[in-house]
Design a protein around this motif. Structure first.
Motif, PDB file in Angstrom:
ATOM      1  N   ALA A 120      -4.085 -22.546 -18.944  1.00 41.94           N
ATOM      2  CA  ALA A 120      -3.590 -23.918 -18.803  1.00 41.94           C
ATOM      3  C   ALA A 120      -3.231 -24.515 -20.157  1.00 41.94           C
ATOM      4  O   ALA A 120      -2.216 -25.202 -20.294  1.00 41.94           O
ATOM      5  CB  ALA A 120      -4.634 -24.779 -18.103  1.00 41.94           C
ATOM      6  N   ARG A 121      -4.041 -24.244 -21.174  1.00 40.53           N
ATOM      7  CA  ARG A 121      -3.727 -24.758 -22.522  1.00 40.53           C
ATOM      8  C   ARG A 121      -2.457 -24.115 -23.067  1.00 40.53           C
ATOM      9  O   ARG A 121      -1.643 -24.790 -23.707  1.00 40.53           O
ATOM     10  CB  ARG A 121      -4.885 -24.478 -23.468  1.00 40.53           C
ATOM     11  CG  ARG A 121      -6.063 -25.361 -23.232  1.00 40.53           C
ATOM     12  CD  ARG A 121      -7.151 -25.081 -24.219  1.00 40.53           C
ATOM     13  NE  ARG A 121      -8.324 -25.887 -23.916  1.00 40.53           N
ATOM     14  CZ  ARG A 121      -9.394 -25.913 -24.657  1.00 40.53           C
ATOM     15  NH1 ARG A 121      -9.467 -25.181 -25.753  1.00 40.53           N
ATOM     16  NH2 ARG A 121     -10.411 -26.664 -24.315  1.00 40.53           N
ATOM     17  N   LEU A 122      -2.290 -22.816 -22.844  1.00 40.09           N
ATOM     18  CA  LEU A 122      -1.092 -22.120 -23.304  1.00 40.09           C
ATOM     19  C   LEU A 122       0.158 -22.682 -22.640  1.00 40.09           C
ATOM     20  O   LEU A 122       1.149 -22.970 -23.311  1.00 40.09           O
ATOM     21  CB  LEU A 122      -1.213 -20.622 -23.027  1.00 40.09           C
ATOM     22  CG  LEU A 122      -0.004 -19.780 -23.397  1.00 40.09           C
ATOM     23  CD1 LEU A 122       0.169 -19.752 -24.917  1.00 40.09           C
ATOM     24  CD2 LEU A 122      -0.141 -18.383 -22.846  1.00 40.09           C
ATOM     25  N   VAL A 123       0.109 -22.858 -21.335  1.00 37.94           N
ATOM     26  CA  VAL A 123       1.268 -23.378 -20.608  1.00 37.94           C
ATOM     27  C   VAL A 123       1.563 -24.812 -21.034  1.00 37.94           C
ATOM     28  O   VAL A 123       2.719 -25.185 -21.255  1.00 37.94           O
ATOM     29  CB  VAL A 123       1.034 -23.289 -19.085  1.00 37.94           C
ATOM     30  CG1 VAL A 123       2.089 -24.061 -18.311  1.00 37.94           C
ATOM     31  CG2 VAL A 123       0.996 -21.840 -18.645  1.00 37.94           C
ATOM     32  N   THR A 124       0.528 -25.618 -21.190  1.00 40.27           N
ATOM     33  CA  THR A 124       0.722 -27.011 -21.595  1.00 40.27           C
ATOM     34  C   THR A 124       1.346 -27.105 -22.977  1.00 40.27           C
ATOM     35  O   THR A 124       2.271 -27.887 -23.200  1.00 40.27           O
ATOM     36  CB  THR A 124      -0.621 -27.763 -21.574  1.00 40.27           C
ATOM     37  OG1 THR A 124      -1.173 -27.669 -20.272  1.00 40.27           O
ATOM     38  CG2 THR A 124      -0.444 -29.214 -21.939  1.00 40.27           C
ATOM     39  N   SER A 125       0.866 -26.300 -23.907  1.00 38.72           N
ATOM     40  CA  SER A 125       1.434 -26.352 -25.259  1.00 38.72           C
ATOM     41  C   SER A 125       2.866 -25.804 -25.286  1.00 38.72           C
ATOM     42  O   SER A 125       3.688 -26.306 -26.035  1.00 38.72           O
ATOM     43  CB  SER A 125       0.546 -25.593 -26.236  1.00 38.72           C
ATOM     44  OG  SER A 125       0.561 -24.201 -25.949  1.00 38.72           O
ATOM     45  N   THR A 126       3.158 -24.825 -24.460  1.00 39.51           N
ATOM     46  CA  THR A 126       4.512 -24.269 -24.406  1.00 39.51           C
ATOM     47  C   THR A 126       5.477 -25.285 -23.817  1.00 39.51           C
ATOM     48  O   THR A 126       6.578 -25.485 -24.328  1.00 39.51           O
ATOM     49  CB  THR A 126       4.532 -22.991 -23.563  1.00 39.51           C
ATOM     50  OG1 THR A 126       3.606 -22.060 -24.119  1.00 39.51           O
ATOM     51  CG2 THR A 126       5.899 -22.362 -23.537  1.00 39.51           C
ATOM     52  N   VAL A 127       5.078 -25.940 -22.755  1.00 42.95           N
ATOM     53  CA  VAL A 127       5.951 -26.919 -22.090  1.00 42.95           C
ATOM     54  C   VAL A 127       6.125 -28.139 -22.996  1.00 42.95           C
ATOM     55  O   VAL A 127       7.209 -28.711 -23.081  1.00 42.95           O
ATOM     56  CB  VAL A 127       5.381 -27.308 -20.712  1.00 42.95           C
ATOM     57  CG1 VAL A 127       6.118 -28.498 -20.135  1.00 42.95           C
ATOM     58  CG2 VAL A 127       5.433 -26.121 -19.781  1.00 42.95           C
ATOM     59  N   ALA A 128       5.084 -28.545 -23.694  1.00 45.11           N
ATOM     60  CA  ALA A 128       5.174 -29.726 -24.559  1.00 45.11           C
ATOM     61  C   ALA A 128       6.096 -29.479 -25.746  1.00 45.11           C
ATOM     62  O   ALA A 128       6.672 -30.430 -26.284  1.00 45.11           O
ATOM     63  CB  ALA A 128       3.786 -30.105 -25.050  1.00 45.11           C
ATOM     64  N   ASN A 129       6.262 -28.224 -26.162  1.00 45.87           N
ATOM     65  CA  ASN A 129       7.085 -27.934 -27.333  1.00 45.87           C
ATOM     66  C   ASN A 129       8.531 -27.606 -26.983  1.00 45.87           C
ATOM     67  O   ASN A 129       9.338 -27.336 -27.865  1.00 45.87           O
ATOM     68  CB  ASN A 129       6.490 -26.754 -28.104  1.00 45.87           C
ATOM     69  CG  ASN A 129       5.177 -27.124 -28.765  1.00 45.87           C
ATOM     70  OD1 ASN A 129       4.955 -28.283 -29.112  1.00 45.87           O
ATOM     71  ND2 ASN A 129       4.304 -26.156 -28.933  1.00 45.87           N
ATOM     72  N   THR A 130       8.886 -27.615 -25.706  1.00 48.25           N
ATOM     73  CA  THR A 130      10.278 -27.343 -25.326  1.00 48.25           C
ATOM     74  C   THR A 130      11.069 -28.646 -25.284  1.00 48.25           C
ATOM     75  O   THR A 130      10.535 -29.703 -24.948  1.00 48.25           O
ATOM     76  CB  THR A 130      10.359 -26.644 -23.959  1.00 48.25           C
ATOM     77  OG1 THR A 130       9.747 -27.474 -22.990  1.00 48.25           O
ATOM     78  CG2 THR A 130       9.672 -25.309 -23.989  1.00 48.25           C
ATOM     79  N   GLU A 131      12.327 -28.552 -25.624  1.00 47.38           N
ATOM     80  CA  GLU A 131      13.207 -29.722 -25.589  1.00 47.38           C
ATOM     81  C   GLU A 131      14.174 -29.583 -24.427  1.00 47.38           C
ATOM     82  O   GLU A 131      14.678 -28.500 -24.131  1.00 47.38           O
ATOM     83  CB  GLU A 131      13.992 -29.823 -26.890  1.00 47.38           C
ATOM     84  CG  GLU A 131      13.133 -30.105 -28.092  1.00 47.38           C
ATOM     85  CD  GLU A 131      13.967 -30.258 -29.354  1.00 47.38           C
ATOM     86  OE1 GLU A 131      15.183 -30.393 -29.243  1.00 47.38           O
ATOM     87  OE2 GLU A 131      13.382 -30.225 -30.434  1.00 47.38           O
ATOM     88  N   VAL A 132      14.410 -30.681 -23.782  1.00 46.62           N
ATOM     89  CA  VAL A 132      15.343 -30.695 -22.661  1.00 46.62           C
ATOM     90  C   VAL A 132      16.676 -31.241 -23.176  1.00 46.62           C
ATOM     91  O   VAL A 132      16.743 -32.374 -23.654  1.00 46.62           O
ATOM     92  CB  VAL A 132      14.819 -31.577 -21.502  1.00 46.62           C
ATOM     93  CG1 VAL A 132      15.828 -31.626 -20.367  1.00 46.62           C
ATOM     94  CG2 VAL A 132      13.472 -31.050 -21.027  1.00 46.62           C
ATOM     95  N   GLY A 133      17.699 -30.413 -23.127  1.00 44.96           N
ATOM     96  CA  GLY A 133      19.023 -30.832 -23.602  1.00 44.96           C
ATOM     97  C   GLY A 133      19.890 -31.300 -22.453  1.00 44.96           C
ATOM     98  O   GLY A 133      19.858 -30.749 -21.378  1.00 44.96           O
ATOM     99  N   THR A 134      20.675 -32.332 -22.713  1.00 52.73           N
ATOM    100  CA  THR A 134      21.607 -32.811 -21.673  1.00 52.73           C
ATOM    101  C   THR A 134      23.024 -32.715 -22.147  1.00 52.73           C
ATOM    102  O   THR A 134      23.342 -32.695 -23.285  1.00 52.73           O
ATOM    103  CB  THR A 134      21.311 -34.279 -21.298  1.00 52.73           C
ATOM    104  OG1 THR A 134      21.347 -35.077 -22.466  1.00 52.73           O
ATOM    105  CG2 THR A 134      19.990 -34.374 -20.587  1.00 52.73           C
TER     106      THR A 134
END
Length: 55
Positions: free
Chosen positions: A41-55
């Motif tokens: 859960a910590r790995l997934v949370t840190s990975t998702v938090a560090n991704t940027e969503v481009g539009t």
């Protein structure tokens, strides 16, 4: 911990190995799986938090 308390309070408790051994290993495996779940859960949370969503 609870098995130690039961063994101290009830001298006949340890004679029931059919309950003691599976209960001990079941509790140990359950706790190890909880640690694994927490790490994932910590790995997934840190990975998702560090991704940027481009539009």
């Amino acid at each position: 911990m609870s098995y130690g308390i039961l063994a101290t309070l009830n001298p006949g408790f340890l004679s029931d190995w059919g309950f003691f051994i599976p209960g001990h290993w079941g509790t140990l495996c359950y706790n190890l799986l909880l640690l694994l779940e927490s790490g994932v859960a910590r790995l997934v949370t840190s990975t998702v938090a560090n991704t940027e969503v481009g539009t």
